[in-house]
Design an enzyme around this catalytic site. Structure first.
Site, PDB file in Angstrom:
ATOM      1  CB  SER A 147      -0.836   0.068   1.285  1.00  0.00           C
ATOM      2  OG  SER A 147      -1.710  -0.998   1.377  1.00  0.00           O
ATOM      3  CG  HIS A 170      -1.935  -0.729  -4.510  1.00  0.00           C
ATOM      4  ND1 HIS A 170      -2.282   0.576  -4.259  1.00  0.00           N
ATOM      5  CD2 HIS A 170      -2.223  -1.412  -3.366  1.00  0.00           C
ATOM      6  CE1 HIS A 170      -2.755   0.674  -3.024  1.00  0.00           C
ATOM      7  NE2 HIS A 170      -2.733  -0.513  -2.469  1.00  0.00           N
ATOM      8  CD  GLU A 182      -2.748   3.238  -7.086  1.00  0.00           C
ATOM      9  OE1 GLU A 182      -3.170   4.391  -7.005  1.00  0.00           O
ATOM     10  OE2 GLU A 182      -2.129   2.682  -6.151  1.00  0.00           O
ATOM     11  CG  ASN A 220      -3.320   3.711  -0.389  1.00  0.00           C
ATOM     12  OD1 ASN A 220      -4.545   3.778  -0.344  1.00  0.00           O
ATOM     13  ND2 ASN A 220      -2.672   2.572  -0.296  1.00  0.00           N
TER      14      ASN A 220
HETATM   15  N1  CAA Z   1     -16.944  -9.833  -2.833  1.00  0.00           N
HETATM   16  C1  CAA Z   1     -17.591  -9.784  -3.988  1.00  0.00           C
HETATM   17  N2  CAA Z   1     -18.394  -8.763  -4.352  1.00  0.00           N
HETATM   18  C2  CAA Z   1     -18.549  -7.755  -3.483  1.00  0.00           C
HETATM   19  C3  CAA Z   1     -17.884  -7.740  -2.235  1.00  0.00           C
HETATM   20  C4  CAA Z   1     -17.062  -8.836  -1.918  1.00  0.00           C
HETATM   21  N3  CAA Z   1     -16.384  -8.920  -0.777  1.00  0.00           N
HETATM   22  N4  CAA Z   1     -18.222  -6.599  -1.590  1.00  0.00           N
HETATM   23  C5  CAA Z   1     -19.041  -5.928  -2.391  1.00  0.00           C
HETATM   24  N5  CAA Z   1     -19.245  -6.620  -3.530  1.00  0.00           N
HETATM   25  C6  CAA Z   1     -20.055  -6.196  -4.662  1.00  0.00           C
HETATM   26  C7  CAA Z   1     -21.502  -6.574  -4.486  1.00  0.00           C
HETATM   27  O1  CAA Z   1     -21.784  -7.809  -5.101  1.00  0.00           O
HETATM   28  C8  CAA Z   1     -22.224  -5.438  -5.179  1.00  0.00           C
HETATM   29  O2  CAA Z   1     -22.319  -5.614  -6.561  1.00  0.00           O
HETATM   30  P1  CAA Z   1     -23.527  -4.944  -7.389  1.00  0.00           P
HETATM   31  O3  CAA Z   1     -23.816  -3.614  -6.789  1.00  0.00           O
HETATM   32  O4  CAA Z   1     -23.026  -4.851  -8.785  1.00  0.00           O
HETATM   33  O5  CAA Z   1     -24.630  -5.895  -7.195  1.00  0.00           O
HETATM   34  C9  CAA Z   1     -21.309  -4.231  -4.999  1.00  0.00           C
HETATM   35  O6  CAA Z   1     -20.010  -4.762  -4.705  1.00  0.00           O
HETATM   36  C10 CAA Z   1     -21.795  -3.346  -3.902  1.00  0.00           C
HETATM   37  O7  CAA Z   1     -21.939  -4.127  -2.709  1.00  0.00           O
HETATM   38  P2  CAA Z   1     -23.118  -3.974  -1.660  1.00  0.00           P
HETATM   39  O8  CAA Z   1     -24.375  -3.532  -2.344  1.00  0.00           O
HETATM   40  O9  CAA Z   1     -23.189  -5.182  -0.809  1.00  0.00           O
HETATM   41  O10 CAA Z   1     -22.594  -2.892  -0.657  1.00  0.00           O
HETATM   42  P3  CAA Z   1     -22.236  -1.423  -0.893  1.00  0.00           P
HETATM   43  O11 CAA Z   1     -23.068  -0.791  -1.949  1.00  0.00           O
HETATM   44  O12 CAA Z   1     -22.225  -0.887   0.467  1.00  0.00           O
HETATM   45  O13 CAA Z   1     -20.734  -1.502  -1.436  1.00  0.00           O
HETATM   46  C11 CAA Z   1     -18.428  -1.537  -1.205  1.00  0.00           C
HETATM   47  C12 CAA Z   1     -19.726  -2.158  -0.741  1.00  0.00           C
HETATM   48  C13 CAA Z   1     -18.169  -1.857  -2.662  1.00  0.00           C
HETATM   49  C14 CAA Z   1     -17.321  -2.135  -0.342  1.00  0.00           C
HETATM   50  C15 CAA Z   1     -18.547   0.026  -1.013  1.00  0.00           C
HETATM   51  O14 CAA Z   1     -18.953   0.315   0.300  1.00  0.00           O
HETATM   52  C16 CAA Z   1     -17.278   0.759  -1.298  1.00  0.00           C
HETATM   53  O15 CAA Z   1     -16.925   1.025  -2.446  1.00  0.00           O
HETATM   54  N6  CAA Z   1     -16.550   1.116  -0.224  1.00  0.00           N
HETATM   55  C17 CAA Z   1     -15.277   1.813  -0.344  1.00  0.00           C
HETATM   56  C18 CAA Z   1     -14.195   0.810  -0.636  1.00  0.00           C
HETATM   57  C19 CAA Z   1     -12.871   1.460  -0.832  1.00  0.00           C
HETATM   58  O16 CAA Z   1     -12.711   2.679  -0.819  1.00  0.00           O
HETATM   59  N7  CAA Z   1     -11.871   0.625  -1.017  1.00  0.00           N
HETATM   60  C20 CAA Z   1     -10.505   1.072  -1.130  1.00  0.00           C
HETATM   61  C21 CAA Z   1      -9.846   0.928   0.203  1.00  0.00           C
HETATM   62  S1  CAA Z   1      -8.197   1.531   0.183  1.00  0.00           S
HETATM   63  C22 CAA Z   1      -7.339   0.294  -0.487  1.00  0.00           C
HETATM   64  O17 CAA Z   1      -7.825  -0.773  -0.797  1.00  0.00           O
HETATM   65  C23 CAA Z   1      -5.892   0.572  -0.735  1.00  0.00           C
HETATM   66  C24 CAA Z   1      -4.948   0.307   0.350  1.00  0.00           C
HETATM   67  O18 CAA Z   1      -3.801   0.058   0.006  1.00  0.00           O
HETATM   68  C25 CAA Z   1      -5.271   0.422   1.784  1.00  0.00           C
HETATM   69  P1  NAD Z   2      -3.932  -9.237   6.320  1.00  0.00           P
HETATM   70  O1  NAD Z   2      -3.435  -8.949   7.689  1.00  0.00           O
HETATM   71  O2  NAD Z   2      -5.383  -9.421   6.103  1.00  0.00           O
HETATM   72  O3  NAD Z   2      -3.201 -10.529   5.708  1.00  0.00           O
HETATM   73  C1  NAD Z   2      -1.807 -10.696   5.688  1.00  0.00           C
HETATM   74  C2  NAD Z   2      -1.537 -12.192   5.521  1.00  0.00           C
HETATM   75  O4  NAD Z   2      -0.138 -12.364   5.252  1.00  0.00           O
HETATM   76  C3  NAD Z   2      -1.867 -13.009   6.767  1.00  0.00           C
HETATM   77  O5  NAD Z   2      -2.705 -14.089   6.393  1.00  0.00           O
HETATM   78  C4  NAD Z   2      -0.498 -13.483   7.269  1.00  0.00           C
HETATM   79  O6  NAD Z   2      -0.545 -14.760   7.871  1.00  0.00           O
HETATM   80  C5  NAD Z   2       0.289 -13.527   5.969  1.00  0.00           C
HETATM   81  N1  NAD Z   2       1.735 -13.459   6.120  1.00  0.00           N
HETATM   82  C6  NAD Z   2       2.452 -12.637   6.939  1.00  0.00           C
HETATM   83  N2  NAD Z   2       3.775 -12.877   6.759  1.00  0.00           N
HETATM   84  C7  NAD Z   2       3.889 -13.832   5.820  1.00  0.00           C
HETATM   85  C8  NAD Z   2       4.982 -14.496   5.194  1.00  0.00           C
HETATM   86  N3  NAD Z   2       6.236 -14.203   5.510  1.00  0.00           N
HETATM   87  N4  NAD Z   2       4.714 -15.439   4.242  1.00  0.00           N
HETATM   88  C9  NAD Z   2       3.446 -15.748   3.896  1.00  0.00           C
HETATM   89  N5  NAD Z   2       2.368 -15.150   4.459  1.00  0.00           N
HETATM   90  C10 NAD Z   2       2.590 -14.215   5.402  1.00  0.00           C
HETATM   91  O7  NAD Z   2      -3.362  -8.037   5.405  1.00  0.00           O
HETATM   92  P2  NAD Z   2      -3.977  -7.445   4.054  1.00  0.00           P
HETATM   93  O8  NAD Z   2      -4.957  -6.393   4.408  1.00  0.00           O
HETATM   94  O9  NAD Z   2      -4.366  -8.559   3.142  1.00  0.00           O
HETATM   95  O10 NAD Z   2      -2.697  -6.689   3.466  1.00  0.00           O
HETATM   96  C11 NAD Z   2      -1.700  -7.394   2.753  1.00  0.00           C
HETATM   97  C12 NAD Z   2      -0.899  -6.417   1.925  1.00  0.00           C
HETATM   98  O11 NAD Z   2      -1.768  -5.727   1.007  1.00  0.00           O
HETATM   99  C13 NAD Z   2      -0.188  -5.307   2.724  1.00  0.00           C
HETATM  100  O12 NAD Z   2       1.019  -4.991   2.081  1.00  0.00           O
HETATM  101  C14 NAD Z   2      -1.172  -4.162   2.639  1.00  0.00           C
HETATM  102  O13 NAD Z   2      -0.554  -2.906   2.814  1.00  0.00           O
HETATM  103  C15 NAD Z   2      -1.673  -4.321   1.220  1.00  0.00           C
HETATM  104  N6  NAD Z   2      -2.990  -3.750   0.932  1.00  0.00           N
HETATM  105  C16 NAD Z   2      -3.976  -3.777   1.895  1.00  0.00           C
HETATM  106  C17 NAD Z   2      -5.210  -3.238   1.586  1.00  0.00           C
HETATM  107  C18 NAD Z   2      -6.339  -3.264   2.585  1.00  0.00           C
HETATM  108  O14 NAD Z   2      -7.334  -2.543   2.389  1.00  0.00           O
HETATM  109  N7  NAD Z   2      -6.271  -4.052   3.638  1.00  0.00           N
HETATM  110  C19 NAD Z   2      -5.466  -2.718   0.311  1.00  0.00           C
HETATM  111  C20 NAD Z   2      -4.441  -2.727  -0.656  1.00  0.00           C
HETATM  112  C21 NAD Z   2      -3.192  -3.236  -0.315  1.00  0.00           C
END
Ligand code: CAA
Ligand code: NAD
Length: 316
Positions: A147, A170, A182, A220
């Site tokens: 991330s 990503h 990404e 991010n």
């Molecule tokens: N598996 C499969 N399909 C899923 C799902 C899952 N786990 N979760 C949601 N869906 C699908 C549903 O089937 C549904 O499809 P349709 O609308 O086409 O029927 C759609 O997604 C919407 O789902 P819901 O109606 O159940 O729920 P919702 O409208 O509340 O949407 C959500 C759920 C898609 C998660 C929405 O809340 C959302 O977009 N949230 C924001 C998510 C976000 O910002 N993600 C990025 C996080 S940051 C990141 O990932 C990067 C990082 O490195 C940290």
């Molecule tokens: P998570 O905590 O849900 O899962 C991590 C998994 O990695 C665990 O099952 C753990 O047992 C396993 N693990 C740890 N060390 C390991 C090793 N040496 N070998 C094999 N498996 C190992 O974490 P997550 O949310 O799936 O995040 C995983 C990666 O994806 C991170 O780099 C995170 O920054 C990135 N990411 C997370 C998100 C998010 O929304 N959570 C979105 C995009 C990217």
């Protein structure tokens, strides 16, 4: 230029680039958590042979159970509520493309693409890739789903040749629903490797965007400072959690509020990201100021939805 000469030139150019492009058939995903299981699922649904690797059987079971729930939703949406036999055939086919393992070096010994999705910790990722570099064929592409960490730094423990086949890939949470990938293009990434990853991303139904290896890439870099400011509003006592989330959903059209989203991402992952950026010192200090609320919750083991509690409580 005559049309036939032009056609021959185009054919030659195509076959030379086709020779260089790595055709991806088999994928190994390391990490069976929130993200790894999602990446396994979308690749398996798209007919890739996928091996899901984690360190324990319990972690693999957790990944399998996330996939089992999610794939039912995908199948229902794809074939309609009533077409249960089509749904089941789709699920069975996708699941038959998945194998699981706790032995990462063996899993990567005959794979075209490795996607790493383990904990967001630079030392752990570097140690993993160092070992995988020895075990994987020389033309296997390596990718990290990090991330926030520099992909160039994660790749540093691998050979120079591997570094030219090492990118950020990503995905977003929840992977089966979010349509973006990404592709992080480091300075040394080979063009044909980048192209192979574009093809792979498109084949899994995602839209790829290209970005440089800078902190947070695109999404991010914008999203994490926004979520952190929500924690700081909580720290200052300026608003309640529920009100912050309602405000951003109803006032700014966000699908989830920033604190709900942080629980969804995982508070440990949030903290790894913000602490890493603060340490790196490449982002303005104000944006990476830590939050006491976030630090306290992580300290109590409240990691968000995946642990049953975070900013909010979640019944199992
Ligand atoms: N598996 C499969 N399909 C899923 C799902 C899952 N786990 N979760 C949601 N869906 C699908 C549903 O089937 C549904 O499809 P349709 O609308 O086409 O029927 C759609 O997604 C919407 O789902 P819901 O109606 O159940 O729920 P919702 O409208 O509340 O949407 C959500 C759920 C898609 C998660 C929405 O809340 C959302 O977009 N949230 C924001 C998510 C976000 O910002 N993600 C990025 C996080 S940051 C990141 O990932 C990067 C990082 O490195 C940290
Ligand atoms: P998570 O905590 O849900 O899962 C991590 C998994 O990695 C665990 O099952 C753990 O047992 C396993 N693990 C740890 N060390 C390991 C090793 N040496 N070998 C094999 N498996 C190992 O974490 P997550 O949310 O799936 O995040 C995983 C990666 O994806 C991170 O780099 C995170 O920054 C990135 N990411 C997370 C998100 C998010 O929304 N959570 C979105 C995009 C990217």
């Amino acid at each position: 230029m005559r049309a036939s000469v032009m056609a021959n030139i185009q054919k030659a150019a195509f076959s030379s680039s086709a020779r260089q492009l790595k055709h991806i058939n088999s994928v190994t995903v390391i990490g069976a958590g929130l993200m790894g299981s999602g990446i396994v699922q979308v690749a398996a649904q798209s007919n890739y042979n996928v091996t899901m690797v984690d360190t324990s059987d319990a972690a693999l079971k957790n990944g399998q159970s996330i996939i089992a729930k999610s794939i039912k939703r995908v199948a229902k949406k794809k074939f309609g509520e009533e077409n249960t036999s089509e749904q089941q055939a789709f699920i069975d086919k996708a699941m038959s493309n998945i194998t699981v393992s706790t032995d990462a070096p063996t899993a990567v010994s005959a794979t075209d693409l490795v996607v790493e999705a383990i904990v967001e910790n630079i030392d752990t990722k570097q140690a993993l890739f160092k070992a995988l570099d020895q075990a994987a064929p020389s033309d296997t592409i390596f990718a990290s789903n990090t991330s926030s960490l520099p992909v160039t730094l994660i790749a540093e423990t691998t050979s120079a040749d591997r570094q030219s086949r090492f990118a950020g890939l990503h995905f977003f949470n929840p992977v089966p629903a979010m349509k973006l990938v990404e592709i992080v293009r480091t300075d040394v990434l080979k063009d044909e490797v980048y192209e192979s990853l574009v093809t792979f991303s498109r084949n899994t139904g995602k839209t790829p965007v290209e970005c440089k290896d800078t902190p947070g890439f695109i999404v991010n870099r914008l999203l994490v400072p926004y979520m952190m400011e929500a924690f700081r509003i909580l720290d200052r006592g300026d608003a309640k959690a529920k009100d912050i989330d309602v405000a951003m959903k109803l006032g700014a059209g966000m699908p989830m509020g920033p604190l709900e989203l942080a629980d969804f991402v995982g508070l440990d992952t949030m903290k790894f990201i913000i602490d890493g950026w603060a340490k790196e010192g490449k982002i303005e200090e104000a944006l990476v100021t830590p939050s006491k609320t976030l630090d306290d919750l992580v300290g109590q083991g409240k990691l968000g939805r995946k642990s049953g509690a975070g900013v909010y409580e979640y019944s199992k």
